[in-house]
Design an enzyme around this catalytic site. Structure first.
Site, mmCIF file in Angstrom:
data_model
loop_
_atom_site.group_PDB
_atom_site.id
_atom_site.type_symbol
_atom_site.label_atom_id
_atom_site.label_comp_id
_atom_site.label_asym_id
_atom_site.label_seq_id
_atom_site.Cartn_x
_atom_site.Cartn_y
_atom_site.Cartn_z
ATOM 1 N N SER A 7 0.845 -1.199 0.000
ATOM 2 C CA SER A 7 0.000 0.000 0.000
ATOM 3 C C SER A 7 0.879 1.247 0.000
ATOM 4 O O SER A 7 1.649 1.473 0.941
ATOM 5 C CB SER A 7 -0.872 0.019 1.260
ATOM 6 O OG SER A 7 -1.290 1.348 1.527
ATOM 7 N N HIS A 32 -1.229 -1.305 -4.184
ATOM 8 C CA HIS A 32 -2.496 -0.984 -3.503
ATOM 9 C C HIS A 32 -2.589 0.518 -3.295
ATOM 10 O O HIS A 32 -1.694 1.136 -2.671
ATOM 11 C CB HIS A 32 -2.530 -1.712 -2.157
ATOM 12 C CG HIS A 32 -3.817 -1.585 -1.406
ATOM 13 N ND1 HIS A 32 -4.926 -2.368 -1.659
ATOM 14 C CD2 HIS A 32 -4.160 -0.746 -0.383
ATOM 15 C CE1 HIS A 32 -5.896 -2.021 -0.815
ATOM 16 N NE2 HIS A 32 -5.455 -1.047 -0.038
ATOM 17 N N ASP A 34 -4.716 3.523 -1.683
ATOM 18 C CA ASP A 34 -5.739 3.863 -0.678
ATOM 19 C C ASP A 34 -6.272 5.263 -0.944
ATOM 20 O O ASP A 34 -5.600 6.255 -0.656
ATOM 21 C CB ASP A 34 -5.133 3.808 0.731
ATOM 22 C CG ASP A 34 -4.900 2.386 1.162
ATOM 23 O OD1 ASP A 34 -3.781 2.063 1.594
ATOM 24 O OD2 ASP A 34 -5.844 1.582 1.047
ATOM 25 N N MET A 36 -8.802 8.142 -0.109
ATOM 26 C CA MET A 36 -9.592 8.568 1.048
ATOM 27 C C MET A 36 -10.137 9.978 0.819
ATOM 28 O O MET A 36 -9.397 10.870 0.383
ATOM 29 C CB MET A 36 -8.709 8.572 2.303
ATOM 30 C CG MET A 36 -8.083 7.221 2.582
ATOM 31 S SD MET A 36 -6.980 7.317 4.008
ATOM 32 C CE MET A 36 -6.419 5.621 4.053
ATOM 33 N N HIS A 65 -8.375 0.854 -3.720
ATOM 34 C CA HIS A 65 -9.253 0.718 -2.548
ATOM 35 C C HIS A 65 -9.909 2.070 -2.314
ATOM 36 O O HIS A 65 -9.260 2.993 -1.793
ATOM 37 C CB HIS A 65 -8.390 0.282 -1.356
ATOM 38 C CG HIS A 65 -9.154 0.155 -0.080
ATOM 39 N ND1 HIS A 65 -8.501 0.002 1.139
ATOM 40 C CD2 HIS A 65 -10.474 0.166 0.218
ATOM 41 C CE1 HIS A 65 -9.395 -0.086 2.102
ATOM 42 N NE2 HIS A 65 -10.606 0.012 1.564
ATOM 43 N N MET A 67 -12.021 4.405 -0.350
ATOM 44 C CA MET A 67 -12.633 4.682 0.944
ATOM 45 C C MET A 67 -13.309 6.061 0.822
ATOM 46 O O MET A 67 -12.870 7.060 1.406
ATOM 47 C CB MET A 67 -11.573 4.692 2.063
ATOM 48 C CG MET A 67 -11.051 3.301 2.372
ATOM 49 S SD MET A 67 -9.503 3.302 3.287
ATOM 50 C CE MET A 67 -8.367 3.386 1.908
ATOM 51 N N MET A 136 -11.082 -5.679 6.020
ATOM 52 C CA MET A 136 -10.255 -4.703 6.720
ATOM 53 C C MET A 136 -9.856 -5.263 8.082
ATOM 54 O O MET A 136 -10.719 -5.665 8.871
ATOM 55 C CB MET A 136 -11.021 -3.388 6.903
ATOM 56 C CG MET A 136 -11.239 -2.579 5.628
ATOM 57 S SD MET A 136 -9.724 -2.146 4.775
ATOM 58 C CE MET A 136 -8.923 -1.114 6.007
ATOM 59 N N ASP A 174 -6.233 -6.337 4.816
ATOM 60 C CA ASP A 174 -5.643 -5.015 4.657
ATOM 61 C C ASP A 174 -5.587 -4.275 5.989
ATOM 62 O O ASP A 174 -6.610 -3.913 6.551
ATOM 63 C CB ASP A 174 -6.523 -4.237 3.658
ATOM 64 C CG ASP A 174 -6.015 -2.864 3.362
ATOM 65 O OD1 ASP A 174 -6.732 -2.128 2.658
ATOM 66 O OD2 ASP A 174 -4.922 -2.505 3.831
ATOM 67 N N SER A 197 2.979 0.116 5.940
ATOM 68 C CA SER A 197 4.124 0.568 6.756
ATOM 69 C C SER A 197 5.182 -0.522 6.896
ATOM 70 O O SER A 197 6.382 -0.233 6.922
ATOM 71 C CB SER A 197 3.636 1.027 8.134
ATOM 72 O OG SER A 197 2.750 0.082 8.683
HETATM 73 C C1 DX5 Z 1 -6.097 1.792 5.789
HETATM 74 C C2 DX5 Z 1 -5.701 1.298 4.400
HETATM 75 C C3 DX5 Z 1 -4.624 0.257 4.454
HETATM 76 C C4 DX5 Z 1 -3.342 0.757 5.091
HETATM 77 C C5 DX5 Z 1 -2.401 -0.390 5.298
HETATM 78 O O1 DX5 Z 1 -7.287 2.535 5.690
HETATM 79 O O2 DX5 Z 1 -6.798 0.730 3.744
HETATM 80 O O3 DX5 Z 1 -4.341 -0.191 3.115
HETATM 81 O O4 DX5 Z 1 -2.738 1.712 4.250
HETATM 82 O O5 DX5 Z 1 -1.268 0.133 5.960
HETATM 83 P P1 DX5 Z 1 -0.549 -0.696 7.127
HETATM 84 O O6 DX5 Z 1 -0.056 -1.959 6.462
HETATM 85 O O7 DX5 Z 1 0.556 0.224 7.559
HETATM 86 O O8 DX5 Z 1 -1.578 -0.947 8.191
HETATM 87 ZN ZN ZN Z 2 -6.310 -0.257 1.744
#
Ligand code: DX5
Ligand code: ZN
Length: 218
Positions: A7, A32, A34, A36, A65, A67, A136, A174, A197
């Protein structure tokens, strides 16, 4: 084969192309993204421009993804030559079946994500049509959070439903995934691992990606 989708939320955006290439060299099968909107989740990340800038800079396909609220208005923006999956949240879609059809009509695989508090039963009517179910394992909105162990039960339940009914969806988990819990995530039935991370907040991203993949192949 199990797949790894780093991600980029946790990447250094001043070196994004270079860091994505390091994951590709390390053997990652997806990127991936994300997305938002600051409404569905309490954070704003980035829009389709990031995908458009990266498409063509890497050969690995995109796992998007969303969100966001009102996903129907934005889905087409995230379709690039590299886009393989677009996943929307069950909790954010008033007409989930229509939204999934919209994604498929654009030639992209349709995924549905559920938050830790959302039961698998809420997906009962779309499992047959889904290409991907994203479980999730953290509350969405941020990288670097702790893994919620209870979510493994949902993955196992989905894996059982898939076997019993011959469904074709892949299961993705995830949030909060690292070398220490990877084996539990995989043995619950997960096909695609998202890690942010624990991949990008490391000295050597390529080496870390290779480590993940070696652990996934065991
Ligand atoms: C959170 C995201 C995840 C996140 C994963 O809302 O959907 O994809 O970035 O990051 P880590 O692996 O650091 O939890
Ligand atoms: Zn995600």
């Amino acid at each position: 084969m199990k797949e790894l989708a780093p991600s980029i939320l946790s990447a250094d955006f001043s070196k994004l192309g270079e860091q994505v290439r390091m994951t590709e060299e390390g053997g990652a099968q997806l990127v991936h993204f994300d997305v938002m909107d600051g409404h569905f989740v309490p954070n704003i990340s980035y829009g389709a421009v990031v995908l458009k800038n990266l498409a063509g800079k890497t050969s690995i396909p995109f796992d998007v993804h969303l969100m966001i609220e009102n996903a129907d208005d934005y889905i087409a923006d995230f379709v690039t030559d590299s886009t393989k999956y677009i996943t929307v949240h069950q909790e954010a879609c008033t007409h989930l079946h229509r939204t999934m059809s919209h994604i498929k009509e654009l030639g992209v695989k349709a995924g549905v994500a559920i938050n830790p508090a959302t039961p698998v039963s809420s997906l009962e009517c779309v499992l047959e049509d889904a290409d991907l179910i994203l479980v999730m394992s953290v509350d969405p909105g941020f990288g670097g959070q702790s893994f919620i162990e209870k979510t493994l039960e949902k993955t196992a339940a989905l894996d059982k439903l898939r076997d019993e009914n011959g469904y074709g969806f892949k299961i993705e988990m995830d949030g909060g995934i690292g070398p220490d819990n990877l084996d539990r995530v995989l043995s619950a039935g997960t096909d695609i691992i998202v890690a942010g991370s624990s991949i990008f907040k490391c000295e050597d991203i390529r080496e870390r990606t290779e480590l993940f993949l070696n652990l996934m192949r065991k």
